[in-house]
Design an enzyme around this catalytic site. Structure first.
Site, short mmCIF file in Angstrom:
data_model
loop_
_atom_site.label_atom_id
_atom_site.label_comp_id
_atom_site.label_asym_id
_atom_site.label_seq_id
_atom_site.Cartn_x
_atom_site.Cartn_y
_atom_site.Cartn_z
N ASP A 171 0.87 -1.17 0.00
CA ASP A 171 0.00 0.00 0.00
C ASP A 171 0.91 1.23 0.00
OD1 ASP A 171 -2.15 1.68 -0.07
OD2 ASP A 171 -3.22 0.77 1.61
C1 BGC Z 1 -5.08 3.22 0.05
C2 BGC Z 1 -5.28 2.14 -0.98
C3 BGC Z 1 -5.20 2.72 -2.37
C4 BGC Z 1 -3.87 3.43 -2.51
C5 BGC Z 1 -3.66 4.01 -3.89
C6 BGC Z 1 -3.86 4.05 -0.22
O1 BGC Z 1 -3.80 5.16 0.60
O2 BGC Z 1 -5.01 2.64 1.33
O3 BGC Z 1 -6.52 1.52 -0.78
O4 BGC Z 1 -5.36 1.73 -3.31
O5 BGC Z 1 -3.80 4.47 -1.57
O6 BGC Z 1 -4.45 5.10 -4.13
#
Ligand code: BGC
Length: 724
Positions: A272
């Site tokens: 993530d």
């Molecule tokens: C979130 C994810 C997301 C990623 C990309 C993160 O902050 O937890 O769910 O896919 O950002 O945008």
């Protein structure tokens, strides 16, 4: 390339460019040509398309970009990778395509409320068609985190509290995004997230610590991921959270032992957003280099936006702290997905395609249908609903009545508020020409001003019926959208109370991203429609249900508590040694009921269903045997309608304590008046097994109770069988 089938090739182009070769051979050939830096480059992902990454892309130091949208932009940056980097390895473009790309449909929690995997599949496939038409190859979805705490804002992004329903939705979404074949230009690769147990955050506070036993991890949090992997998900995202002391993005046990060794996952894992860099802040790595080492050794193949792999891996390999074969394995998995997507053959997208696909008529109609199927009728006293279309005066009140932005919900992708049909517009489109609509906002979603209340109650007083539309804004759920209360925000409950005092019948429409504590309204309004954040056709869909053009069939995928103090409250809990009774020394609060406001699986219809003829056969099975459970359901009302038939089991005695009931089958069926259907479920080891004292998944001999009904509390038929 031992064991890999390489076909003879006449052409002079390198083997990896020859699409007649198998993926493995192409991967090995390409890998053999790459420098260590280029390999590490494939493991790095950055957001947006700022000029600052141009150089890195040209140098072969970027494997993926995300948040780049529009055919022109994706093509432009792809050209640098393909034409100007040494090996011409195309980028894979990722994006959070969560519930639609441009045609925004209901949030995932709402889609789960349809209790219809086909709806989830078709929604995902439409999203994939739109996103791929602008050069997106990869979505960070579905979110398959089980959520038992509605304070957690991301409950909106998943399928709710139940592993069985969650697994069905996970499977369907992956199938929808990925289609039959990733090489098909209309599909995108799925990325189930956030692996794992992210939804177990203490206090429902995002990014917070998670402590769950291995048993609960395996019985509750892992099944939807396993289902997604079995459905062929090409990638997976490792979560932010600390999991029993080892953050999910450094957790070798979950990322390698379970994911790869037990389940045989062959795709790649992306972290993530900076969850590798955050290992330093978690305090399990003293330096960014150590963080990089922890993550790559655990099994994280791509670093999202952390810039840790870029800056540390080469040195770690040179120092012998990370072996090059670990890097090779990660790169193999990433390249394999690129080959499977057909990116080498088709790196660009035809810029004229989007205009044909995006928000085409079929997609808009589907968005309306998904929204209708997702809404849940929570209450309907004296059959106030459906309303007549020729009422004289209808008041449409509330801060969300004419709201566009909120209906998009969290993660609206490239969706625009101006495309949203509001509830007020939907109702105007629906009623007869003679019907007068009175509209007042009453108050804002969040602030405390009561100035508008009088106007609202005056209008309510003048009407035959008042529709009050309340709930949450877009930002109040989704990532970081956690709340310490589940009450209607601002002075919205006061607004509901005021309109109720007029004595005019009140219908409450909820537009929100989580279960809400609405005890007072539930007692006092005549009808409640849970519409969630329903997407761009939300207003039309609400009107379809309120005025009877569509008979509600959605069911809650999460429990609604009376108040936040009951949280966590979920239907598949353990019995305890002292189940709650009115007696003092039992497992209860002295100041709250022990039951929820609305149970898991609840939802009403404008018609009624009769259940009969439960058959369980055979009544004794071996642990590896199967039982067929069938029953008849008849529509005994006077209009077509959908029933969601739900099968719950209880394993009465186990080597470890077992939940009081668990959903093990469900089916949404449509019946005409007087029509009867036989619904069949087959349960076997998959449904009966659980993690025993030695952390093994087993089916134990004993008695199973069978409960079938229209919600987890509305059990119509009961029976049982034995495992011997
Ligand atoms: C979130 C994810 C997301 C990623 C990309 C993160 O902050 O937890 O769910 O896919 O950002 O945008």
């Amino acid at each position: 390339m031992g064991g890999i089938d390489v076909k003879p090739s006449e052409s002079t182009k390198p083997l990896y460019r020859d699409s007649s070769q198998c993926v493995e051979a192409r991967v090995e050939d390409l890998l053999g040509r790459m420098t260590l830096e280029e390999k590490i480059g494939q493991m790095c992902q950055y957001t947006k398309y700022p000029k600052r990454y141009e150089e890195l892309v040209r140098a072969g130091k970027v494997g993926s970009l995300f948040n780049v949208t529009g055919a022109e932009q994706t093509n432009e940056v792809q050209k640098i990778a393909v034409d100007q980097s040494r090996l011409g390895i195309p980028l894979i473009f990722g994006l959070d395509v969560i519930h639609g790309y441009s045609t925004i449909y209901p949030i995932p929690l709402a889609i789960a409320s349809s209790w219809d995997p086909e709806t989830a599949k078709s929604a995902a496939s439409i999203a994939a068609a739109e996103a791929s038409s602008e050069g997106i190859h990869w979505t960070f979805a579905p979110m398959v985190d089980i959520a038992r705490d509605p304070r957690w804002g991301r409950v909106a992004e998943g399928a709710g509290e139940d592993p069985h329903l969650g697994s069905a939705m996970a499977r369907a979404s992956v199938e929808g995004y990925q289609g039959e074949n990733l090489a098909d230009p209309h599909t995108i690769v799925a990325c189930p997230k956030h692996y794992v147990a992210y939804g177990g955050a203490e206090g429902g506070r995002d990014y917070n610590t998670v402590e769950v036993s291995e048993r609960t991890l395996r019985d509750v949090y892992l099944p939807p991921f396993k289902a997604a992997v079995e459905a062929g998900a090409g990638t997976l995202m490792s979560a932010f959270n600390d999991l029993n002391g080892v953050p999910a993005s450094a957790n070798r046990f979950t990322l390698t032992t379970i994911l790869r060794e037990e389940w045989g996952f062959e795709g790649f894992v992306v972290s993530d957003w900076n969850s590798i860099g955050e290992l330093v802040i978690h305090g399990i790595a003293g330096t960014r280099a150590q963080a990089g080492m922890e993550a790559v050794e655990a099994g994280v193949d791509m670093d999202m936006e952390g810039n840790v792999y870029q800056t540390t891996l080469a040195r770690l390999v040179e120092e012998g702290k990370v072996s090059e074969s670990t890097i090779d394995d990660a790169v193999r998995r990433i390249l394999a997905i690129k080959f499977r997507l057909g990116l080498f053959k088709r790196p660009y997208v035809d810029p004229s395609l989007a205009a044909e696909v995006i928000q085409c008529r079929e997609h808009i109609e589907a968005a309306r249908d998904f929204a209708r199927r997702s809404m849940v009728l929570l209450k309907n006293e004296n059959d106030l609903l459906p309303l007549k279309k020729d009422l004289k005066i209808v008041a449409v009140i509330g801060p969300l009545a004419d709201e566009q932005d909120a209906l998009l919900g969290c993660w609206p992708c490239i969706g625009k508020p101006e495309d949203v049909v509001t509830v007020l517009e939907g109702i105007k489109n629906m009623v007869s020409e003679e019907t007068e609509i009175l509209h007042a906002k009453g108050c804002d979603i969040q602030d405390d001003s009561t100035e508008g209340l009088k106007d609202a109650t005056d209008k309510a007083k003048a009407a035959d019926v008042t529709i009050v539309v309340v709930g949450e804004s877009r930002e109040m759920s989704g990532e970081a959208g956690c709340r310490s209360t589940l009450d209607l925000p601002g002075v919205q409950e006061r607004l509901v109370r005021d309109v109720c005092e007029t004595g005019v019948p009140v219908v409450m429409v909820l537009l929100n991203g989580r279960p809400m504590s609405i005890s007072w309204p539930t007692e006092h309004v005549s009808a409640i429609l849970e519409a969630w954040h329903p997407g761009i056709q939300g207003g039309n869909a609400v009107a379809d249900l309120l005025f009877g053009d569509f008979n509600p069939g959605g069911r809650l995928p999460v429990t609604f508590p009376h108040t936040v103090g009951q949280v966590p409250i979920y239907y598949n809990h353990k019995n305890t040694g002292r189940p709650p009774t009115p007696l003092l020394y039992t497992s209860r609060y002295i100041d709250l009921p022990s039951t929820p406001l609305f149970p898991f699986g609840h939802g009403l219809s404008y018609t009624q269903f009769d259940y009969s003829n439960l058959m369980i056969s055979p009544e004794r099975i071996a642990p590896d045997g199967e039982v067929e459970i069938s029953l008849d359901v008849k529509n005994v009302g006077d209009r077509d309608g959908d029933e969601v038939v739900q099968l719950y089991l209880r394993d009465l005695v186990g080597s470890v304590t077992r939940p009081v009931k668990e959903l093990k089958g469900f089916k949404r069926i449509t019946l005409k008046p007087e029509e009867k259907a036989t619904v069949k479920f087959v349960v076997g080891p998959e449904q009966l097994a659980f993690v025993n004292r030695s952390i093994k998944r087993v089916v134990e001999p004993g008695t199973f109770n069978v409960m079938v009904g229209g919600s987890s509390e509305d059990i119509k038929l009961t029976g049982g069988f034995e495992v011997t």
